[in-house]
Design a protein around this motif. Structure first.
Motif, short mmCIF file in Angstrom:
data_model
loop_
_atom_site.label_atom_id
_atom_site.label_comp_id
_atom_site.label_asym_id
_atom_site.label_seq_id
_atom_site.Cartn_x
_atom_site.Cartn_y
_atom_site.Cartn_z
N PRO A 187 0.83 -1.21 0.00
CA PRO A 187 0.00 0.00 0.00
C PRO A 187 0.87 1.26 0.00
O PRO A 187 1.88 1.32 0.70
CB PRO A 187 -0.80 -0.13 1.30
N LEU A 188 0.48 2.23 -0.80
CA LEU A 188 1.30 3.44 -0.94
C LEU A 188 0.94 4.51 0.09
O LEU A 188 1.63 5.53 0.18
CB LEU A 188 1.15 4.00 -2.35
N GLY A 189 -0.12 4.31 0.83
CA GLY A 189 -0.46 5.24 1.90
C GLY A 189 -0.78 6.63 1.42
O GLY A 189 -0.54 7.61 2.13
N SER A 190 -1.34 6.73 0.23
CA SER A 190 -1.60 8.05 -0.35
C SER A 190 -2.98 8.59 0.01
O SER A 190 -3.26 9.76 -0.23
CB SER A 190 -1.49 7.96 -1.87
N GLY A 191 -3.84 7.74 0.55
CA GLY A 191 -5.20 8.16 0.82
C GLY A 191 -6.11 8.06 -0.38
O GLY A 191 -7.32 8.31 -0.28
N VAL A 192 -5.56 7.67 -1.54
CA VAL A 192 -6.37 7.49 -2.75
C VAL A 192 -7.07 6.14 -2.67
O VAL A 192 -6.43 5.13 -2.34
CB VAL A 192 -5.48 7.56 -4.01
N PRO A 193 -8.38 6.07 -2.96
CA PRO A 193 -9.05 4.76 -2.98
C PRO A 193 -8.32 3.81 -3.93
O PRO A 193 -7.90 4.22 -5.01
CB PRO A 193 -10.46 5.09 -3.49
N GLU A 194 -8.17 2.55 -3.50
CA GLU A 194 -7.38 1.65 -4.33
C GLU A 194 -8.09 0.32 -4.56
O GLU A 194 -8.94 -0.12 -3.78
CB GLU A 194 -6.01 1.39 -3.68
N LEU A 195 -7.72 -0.31 -5.67
CA LEU A 195 -8.16 -1.65 -6.01
C LEU A 195 -6.93 -2.52 -6.22
O LEU A 195 -6.01 -2.12 -6.94
CB LEU A 195 -9.00 -1.64 -7.29
N VAL A 196 -6.91 -3.68 -5.59
CA VAL A 196 -5.81 -4.62 -5.77
C VAL A 196 -6.26 -5.63 -6.81
O VAL A 196 -7.10 -6.50 -6.55
CB VAL A 196 -5.44 -5.30 -4.45
N VAL A 197 -5.72 -5.52 -8.02
CA VAL A 197 -6.31 -6.20 -9.17
C VAL A 197 -6.16 -7.71 -9.14
O VAL A 197 -6.93 -8.41 -9.80
CB VAL A 197 -5.71 -5.64 -10.48
#
Length: 604
Positions: A113-123
């Motif tokens: 996780p990049l810890g950017s606060g951007v919603p993410e999807l783990v493909v």
């Protein structure tokens, strides 16, 4: 159907070549129909998460077939991708995300996780894959996309080095893709039955060229791991293993790799840096060789020359279809044939400009006095000339920007990072060496004692590996010109005699390495062999466990050679960053042994 976006061009190729192989990686081969189905399903998921025309999606994944599916799915959803190379420092990745403000982050489980606060999807999570698998696999409709995808919509944002110390995001729309694909077809001629190597990092526009050269022509795109693409033996083995017919490589990769028997009868294109006559003599026999040119501020490139042959200067060719290159003087007047001027690019391939940097955009994307009202041209900062036959030749830069082994680098950004260290007073960065041996050297004056290694580590914490100085030298004072400015030509070329010092941290490294006695002479097993490889790579008589590879005079290309040699000798996948981050050769040997143990454990 109008073929004026990547999506339309790809879908047209799928319709014609659905049964042809499209994507090849370590897991196998996928045909165009299957790849398109996977892309469509992922695209539908992205649309459900708010992706549409002119929205940005960050993509952080290692090289693989899944990476290509993810990039194409972003485009199919109508969005634009922001490429994040997982090998980049966390600080650099964080900056790009905060500056570009993507609506979503796509990553694989191999990327933490990049810890950017951007919603993410783990493909590649099983649950997400299962959710995508039940979605319709047919092409996305305009209604699903919420808006018609047009050529003016954003395609990708790629960050370049910035002269002020801050990288700039170049915003590129779909508008130049049709002419780019037409140029690829007319010049390189890839098609069904061919295999195109995807070599460049995702963070560079050359990666987009690789993908489109294959997937918009009906050829197969070959994805290999970053380790298998290292210049030299790994790259050569990959070219042979996959029977590559088309490869686009920078001069540094061409110079480090044996040309014999690879790409036989195929096509190689040099781009990213000046192609030398030596490389032409090496690579042009037995294959078609081209030379390409173009900054990030256009759709990948602007000119292509060839097939080139040995003898004479190596030109950058003529403009792509739909584009023009003007050679102008300081008053924007065309210079005579054979005379040097600054290169300006106009036509379909121009980027929108720099993302949210309006002053920088206005300074570089200027009004085109030779085009229709409202048209623009990009001021490249490159010097060149046009001969009477129309062939263009590159002649260097007009500013402080350099091309370093295929990478575009603003020395000012490196200087800014060096100067941000609390102990540094003034910092200067210069390039030493040529082609494969080109490297950055940093010079500083300091207000407090500081180790060169600490300054390199400070730079490496924020900048990509190719921008980290091979060495940093602390000076008592800078040489100056009569006007008081720093005399860069008078900066010391050779490292100081005491550059290779035995560091205190080497004691810890020695304890972790299987070595009999401290130092190179008493080292045994893995440690002794690593020391021997370092000596051979650097061409020096001595290298001890307590020495620092860069302190001994090494630079990043030699670090690549070292990583390759270690990989071949010990059969471990040693990433280049392990060499860059090792404080001492002892630490590097310890890392090699650790990977050997892990590999043995997996075999057991």
């Amino acid at each position: 159907m109008r073929l004026d976006t990547v999506v339309a061009l790809f879908e047209s190729t799928v319709a014609e070549r659905s049964g042809e192989p499209a994507l090849i990686d370590e897991s196998g081969t996928l045909g165009y129909a299957e790849v398109n189905t996977r892309i469509n399903r992922l695209a539908r998921s992205l649309i459900a998460h708010g992706v549409g025309p002119d929205t940005l999606v960050a993509v952080a994944m290692p090289k693989s077939g899944d990476l290509v599916v993810a990039l194409m799915a972003v485009l199919k959803a109508g969005g634009a991708y922001l490429p994040l190379d997982p090998g980049y420092p966390a600080q650099r990745l964080a900056f790009m995300q905060s500056d570009a403000r993507p609506v979503l982050l796509l990553r694989s489980s191999a990327v933490p996780p990049l810890g950017s606060g951007v919603p993410e999807l783990v493909v590649d999570e099983p649950e997400f894959r299962a959710a995508c698998a039940v979605l319709p696999g047919h092409d996305i409709t305009a209604r699903e996309r919420r808006a018609v995808l047009r050529p003016e919509h954003l395609m990708y944002v790629i960050y370049t080095s910035g002269s002020t110390g801050t990288p700039k995001g170049v915003a590129v729309p779909h508008a130049g893709v049709r002419d780019m694909a037409a140029t690829q077809a007319a010049v390189l001629g890839a098609g069904p039955g061919d295999r195109v190597l995807q070599w460049a990092s995702i963070s560079f526009d050359a990666a987009f060229w690789d993908v489109t050269l294959a997937l918009l022509s009906g050829a197969a795109l070959v994805m290999a791991s970053a380790e298998d693409l290292l210049p030299g033996r790994p790259l050569r083995d990959t070219l042979l293993k996959y029977d590559i017919t088309h490869a686009v490589l920078p001069p540094v990769a061409l110079s480090e790799t044996d040309a014999e028997d690879v790409l036989a009868g195929g096509t190689v294109m040099s781009t990213g840096d000046s192609c030398t006559p030596t490389l032409v003599r090496k690579w042009s026999p037995g294959r078609r060789m081209f030379n390409g040119y173009g900054p990030t501020e256009v759709t990948v490139g602007a000119t292509v020359g060839g097939p080139v042959r040995a003898g004479g200067d190596v030109g950058i060719g003529t403009p792509w279809i739909g584009n023009e290159v003007r050679v102008l003087d300081e008053r924007l007047r065309p210079v005579p044939d054979g005379a040097e001027g600054e290169l300006y690019i106009a036509g379909s391939g121009l980027a929108r400009g720099y993302l949210d940097r309006f002053a920088a955009t206005a300074a570089k994307f200027v009004a085109d006095p030779f085009g229709p009202p409202g048209s623009r041209m990009y001021r490249t900062g490159d010097r060149g000339r046009r001969e009477r036959d129309g062939e263009l030749f590159f002649a260097g830069r007009v500013d402080g920007q350099v091309k370093l082994r295929g990478f575009r680098v603003e020395l000012g950004e490196i200087e800014t990072r060096l100067a941000s260290h609390p102990a540094v007073d003034v910092a200067v960065a210069v390039v030493r060496g040529e082609l494969a041996d080109a490297h950055v050297v940093g010079y500083v004056t300091a207000t407090a004692p500081v180790e060169p290694g600490a300054l390199r580590a400070h730079v490496a914490g924020a900048l990509p590996a190719h921008m980290v100085p091979a060495r940093v030298q602390v000076l008592e004072r800078f040489p100056t010109l009569a006007n008081g400015k720093i005399d860069r030509a008078a900066l010391p070329v050779a490292p100081p005699a005491d550059a290779a010092v035995d560091r205190p941290e080497a004691d810890t490294a020695r304890q972790r390495v299987t070595a009999g006695e401290p130092g190179a002479a008493g080292a045994e097993g893995c440690a002794a062999e690593v020391c021997a490889i370092v000596r051979d790579v650097l061409g020096i008589p001595e290298a001890g466990l307590g020495d620092n590879f860069f302190g001994l005079g090494g630079h990043s290309v030699q670090a690549t050679r070292l990583a390759t040699r270690i990989r071949e000798r010990f059969e471990v996948a040693l990433p280049i960053r392990a060499v860059l981050e090792a404080a001492t050769i002892g630490d590097l040997a310890a890392a090699v042994e650790d990977r050997q143990r892990k590999a043995t454990g997996r075999l057991l």
